[in-house]
Design a protein around this motif. Structure first.
Motif, PDB file in Angstrom:
ATOM      1  N   VAL A 151      11.822  -2.978  -2.578  1.00  0.00           N
ATOM      2  CA  VAL A 151      11.103  -2.208  -3.596  1.00  0.00           C
ATOM      3  C   VAL A 151      10.604  -0.893  -3.009  1.00  0.00           C
ATOM      4  N   VAL A 152      10.043  -0.963  -1.778  1.00  0.00           N
ATOM      5  CA  VAL A 152       9.536   0.259  -1.142  1.00  0.00           C
ATOM      6  C   VAL A 152      10.672   1.245  -0.915  1.00  0.00           C
ATOM      7  N   TYR A 176       3.909   3.437 -10.059  1.00  0.00           N
ATOM      8  CA  TYR A 176       4.011   2.997  -8.665  1.00  0.00           C
ATOM      9  C   TYR A 176       2.898   2.007  -8.327  1.00  0.00           C
ATOM     10  N   ALA A 177       1.660   2.381  -8.691  1.00  0.00           N
ATOM     11  CA  ALA A 177       0.541   1.483  -8.375  1.00  0.00           C
ATOM     12  C   ALA A 177       0.694   0.162  -9.120  1.00  0.00           C
ATOM     13  N   GLY A 178       1.206   0.226 -10.361  1.00  0.00           N
ATOM     14  CA  GLY A 178       1.371  -0.990 -11.149  1.00  0.00           C
ATOM     15  C   GLY A 178       2.382  -1.945 -10.528  1.00  0.00           C
ATOM     16  N   ILE A 179       3.502  -1.384 -10.064  1.00  0.00           N
ATOM     17  CA  ILE A 179       4.510  -2.240  -9.426  1.00  0.00           C
ATOM     18  C   ILE A 179       3.941  -2.863  -8.160  1.00  0.00           C
ATOM     19  N   ALA A 180       3.188  -2.052  -7.409  1.00  0.00           N
ATOM     20  CA  ALA A 180       2.533  -2.594  -6.218  1.00  0.00           C
ATOM     21  C   ALA A 180       1.627  -3.752  -6.609  1.00  0.00           C
ATOM     22  N   GLY A 181       0.928  -3.593  -7.738  1.00  0.00           N
ATOM     23  CA  GLY A 181       0.046  -4.658  -8.214  1.00  0.00           C
ATOM     24  C   GLY A 181       0.810  -5.927  -8.542  1.00  0.00           C
ATOM     25  N   TYR A 199       0.833  -1.209   0.000  1.00  0.00           N
ATOM     26  CA  TYR A 199       0.000   0.000   0.000  1.00  0.00           C
ATOM     27  C   TYR A 199       0.865   1.256   0.000  1.00  0.00           C
ATOM     28  N   THR A 200       2.034   1.165   0.656  1.00  0.00           N
ATOM     29  CA  THR A 200       2.919   2.333   0.680  1.00  0.00           C
ATOM     30  C   THR A 200       3.298   2.741  -0.738  1.00  0.00           C
ATOM     31  N   GLY A 225      -1.602  -3.799 -13.056  1.00  0.00           N
ATOM     32  CA  GLY A 225      -0.302  -4.344 -12.673  1.00  0.00           C
ATOM     33  C   GLY A 225      -0.416  -5.803 -12.274  1.00  0.00           C
ATOM     34  N   THR A 226      -1.378  -6.081 -11.411  1.00  0.00           N
ATOM     35  CA  THR A 226      -1.556  -7.450 -10.934  1.00  0.00           C
ATOM     36  C   THR A 226      -1.885  -8.396 -12.080  1.00  0.00           C
ATOM     37  N   TYR A 227      -2.876  -8.024 -12.861  1.00  0.00           N
ATOM     38  CA  TYR A 227      -3.358  -8.957 -13.877  1.00  0.00           C
ATOM     39  C   TYR A 227      -2.359  -9.159 -15.000  1.00  0.00           C
ATOM     40  N   VAL A 228      -1.727  -8.070 -15.458  1.00  0.00           N
ATOM     41  CA  VAL A 228      -0.779  -8.233 -16.563  1.00  0.00           C
ATOM     42  C   VAL A 228       0.372  -9.132 -16.138  1.00  0.00           C
TER      43      VAL A 228
END
Lengths: 321, 326
Positions: free
Chosen positions: B169-170, B220-225, B42-43, B70-73
């Motif tokens: 990563v964070v 950023y959100a994609g990598i988190a995904g 989430y960070t 991000g998650t799905y791809v």
């Protein structure tokens, strides 16, 4: 015939009466009229929710994200009054609207007034109203539980056939009640003292303060009126959908979409936007794909925002910077 | 650059090293480790949101969309094409960046509620497409059995391994974000936030910068995904709803959305809070809502607002010129 109420509501905005027959013609030729008819009752509900967004936005510049959950609360209170206390639909509607007006007033006094006094940035106001939404939703969950409640319709749901078209008395009731509420609101805004004060504040807040208008009072009025409109929308939508504690998110989002299509803060625009969205949704669901119905709506919306950032129905296009 | 050297924060590195080494040793409960890992994921999203909404002033309520892409791809590439983790992340980042661009272009004209709506619309479109594109995404059932990642010949399994991966990563994410925030780009973002017209008059290509903020934030959100997919092993459209987007925005604002450290604080505090409040059962979210409202009323700068006085104190007492940095 059905154009008449529109003309009353849209009085003073000369384009609308010209626009609607054209739209009607196009709809008859290009798409099936049935989808158009199906879109009208839900469109009237969207219009009510859109109005409740626009009213607050016009009066105080606040985007109230708890509007959808206010709709849900209104539906639940009405449901309780009709099914548990066994009072009639009209009484339920009135009590629900009054209770929600008080809730709206409470939100304004307890949360938005302190934020305004502290000159909080807009994003904090957004989060505060989202907090209110979470609060209302979960209070409803605690009181009424997680089960979906089926609110019986006050009138018959047996369709009436008009040639190849069909419409249920329930749909007619929803449409008529919605339009009646919009006319009443428009009348109050134009004629009553509070309504005039509200419009003055919407036009220019600081000038209104200089003229001796109590803006806190007008904000309160806007919140109360908008919450009771939301309650009415909830009461009307209850027989169509199941009443659940999380119904607010979807209907709130749809109402917001309708408000933006019409130009936020623009009262006739919100009504037009509501009907427009209802009809588009019904057509997209019926003719393209029901699964992708909402996705199509949102894609269309982003397109509208891109091409006409101030909404489809705003006459003077102001730049939104 | 000289300034950077004189303000080299040895204590910061010490803290980071200690946290990294000690956290998995002291927190042995798998459930707690899981929560910490979620905080890390989430960070990352919140850092992206802070760059977008805190620095550039563009509010997004559709970040669950980028998170989902991000998650799905990455998960689908790993599941169906048996790609290595790093390659799937790379492709996912490209995909998410393109999506950020696609949303950023119409969004550059918009502001306030209109922008919010466009982003909400994007988030919902992504969720609905995932829900309905059953042949590829398996619809509402979601993806299962997403393979565990292998990195540099190391097989990553279990909460502890993932803690190190997510932590790194964070850390890198924080560092890059901090560099962006303090560079010319960050200053330009702030100039756009404060006064778009003035920035444009000063010769800032406002639209380019606004879109770039969208793209960075999306990445950023994609990598988190990607991390989330590999970590949880399952993904369904229910993980990426409007409520999740709202949750990320809350983290951003509660933590303080115009600092990078605020993202860390916000995601930590809100995630832990929502777990702690579980003891109240059905009252949990009521309290959560109340706390949220109180925070935005009484702490307009977020929790990170408390850091500034501490830093000033440290600047005075430790004779370090930390003040000059800002």
């Amino acid at each position: 015939m059905w154009l008449v109420p529109f003309m009353v509501v849209m009085k003073g905005t000369s384009e609308y009466p010209l626009l609607f027959p054209l739209l009607f013609q196009w709809l008859r030729d290009v798409v099936k009229l049935q989808y158009f008819l199906n879109g009208l009752p839900i469109g009237s509900i969207y219009a009510l929710v859109a109005l409740s967004y626009s009213l607050i936005y016009a009066a105080s510049g606040v985007l109230n994200w708890s509007q959808g959950d206010i709709v849900m609360l209104g539906a639940f209170i009405g449901f309780t009054i009709i099914n548990v206390i066994k009072l009639g639909f009209t009484t339920g509607l009135l009590i629900s609207m009054i209770v929600l007006a008080l809730v709206g007033l409470l939100i304004q006094i307890a949360i938005l007034q302190p934020l305004r006094n502290r000159q909080a940035p807009p994003i904090n106001v957004v989060i505060a109203t989202l907090g209110v939404a979470i609060l209302i939703r979960n209070v409803a969950l605690v009181i009424w539980g997680a089960d979906a409640q089926n609110s019986p319709s006050p009138v018959s749901t047996k369709p009436i056939y008009l040639g190849s078209l069909s419409i249920t008395p329930q749909d007619i009731l929803i449409l008529m009640a919605g339009i009646a509420l919009m006319v009443i609101l428009q009348f109050l805004l134009k004629r009553s003292k509070e309504g005039k004060a509200l419009r003055a504040v919407a036009q220019d807040r600081y000038a209104a303060i200089l003229m001796g208008i109590d803006t806190n009072r007008s904000d309160g009025v806007a919140f109360a009126a908008s919450a009771s409109l939301g309650a009415a929308a909830g009461m009307l939508v209850a027989p169509i959908f199941f009443v659940t504690f999380n119904m607010g998110a979807l209907i709130g989002l749809k109402g917001f979409v309708a408000a933006v299509i019409g130009g936020l803060g623009n009262i006739p625009g919100a009504i037009a936007g509501g009907f427009f969205l209802g009809i588009i949704e019904s057509m997209a669901g019926g003719q393209i794909s029901s699964g992708y119905r909402d996705a199509i709506t949102y894609a269309l919306l982003i397109l509208v925002l891109w091409l006409k950032p101030a909404g489809l129905f705003l006459r003077k296009t102001r730049q939104k910077v | 650059m000289k300034m950077m050297k004189t303000t080299f924060k040895w204590y910061l590195f010490l803290v980071i090293a200690l946290v990294m080494l000690l956290t998995p040793q002291f927190i042995t409960n798998v459930y707690y480790q899981h929560i910490i890992n979620l905080v890390g994921i989430y960070t990352l999203i919140t850092i992206g949101l802070n760059i977008l909404s805190g620095y550039t002033g563009q509010v997004s309520m559709g970040h669950a969309g980028y998170y989902a892409i991000g998650t799905y791809v990455s998960s689908l590439l790993m599941l169906n094409l048996h790609m290595p983790f790093w390659l799937s992340v790379l492709i996912a980042v490209v995909a998410v960046a393109i999506c950020g661009l696609v949303v950023g272009i119409p969004a550059m004209k918009l502001s306030g509620p209109y922008l919010v709506l466009a982003t909400v619309g994007f988030g919902e479109i992504v969720r609905l497409v995932i829900l309905n594109w059953t042949p590829v995404t398996k619809g509402a059932a979601g993806l299962t059995g997403i393979p565990l990642p292998r990195l540099f010949g190391l097989q990553i399994t279990g909460e502890k391994d993932f803690f190190y991966l997510i932590f790194f990563v964070v850390l890198i994410g924080c560092y890059i974000a901090q560099r962006i925030a303090r560079s010319k780009i960050g200053r330009t973002y702030m100039a756009i936030r404060e006064d778009e017209l003035a920035a444009e008059a000063m010769g800032v290509p406002v639209n380019t910068y606004k879109i770039s903020a969208f793209v960075i934030s999306a990445i950023y959100a994609g990598i988190a995904g990607c991390l989330f997919g590999a970590y949880s092993g399952v993904a369904s459209p229910d993980n990426f709803t409007f409520d999740d987007s709202v949750g990320f925005l809350c983290m951003s604002v509660v933590g303080g959305n115009n600092t990078i450290i605020g993202a860390l604080i916000g995601s930590f505090v809100l995630t832990i809070l929502s777990e702690l409040l579980r003891v109240f059962q059905s009252l949990r979210l009521i309290l959560y809502g109340l706390i949220l409202i109180m925070t935005v009323i009484y702490m307009p700068k977020g929790l990170a607002g408390f850091i500034e006085p501490v830093r000033k104190w440290m600047a005075i007492h430790m004779k370090k010129s930390t003040l000059i940095q800002d």
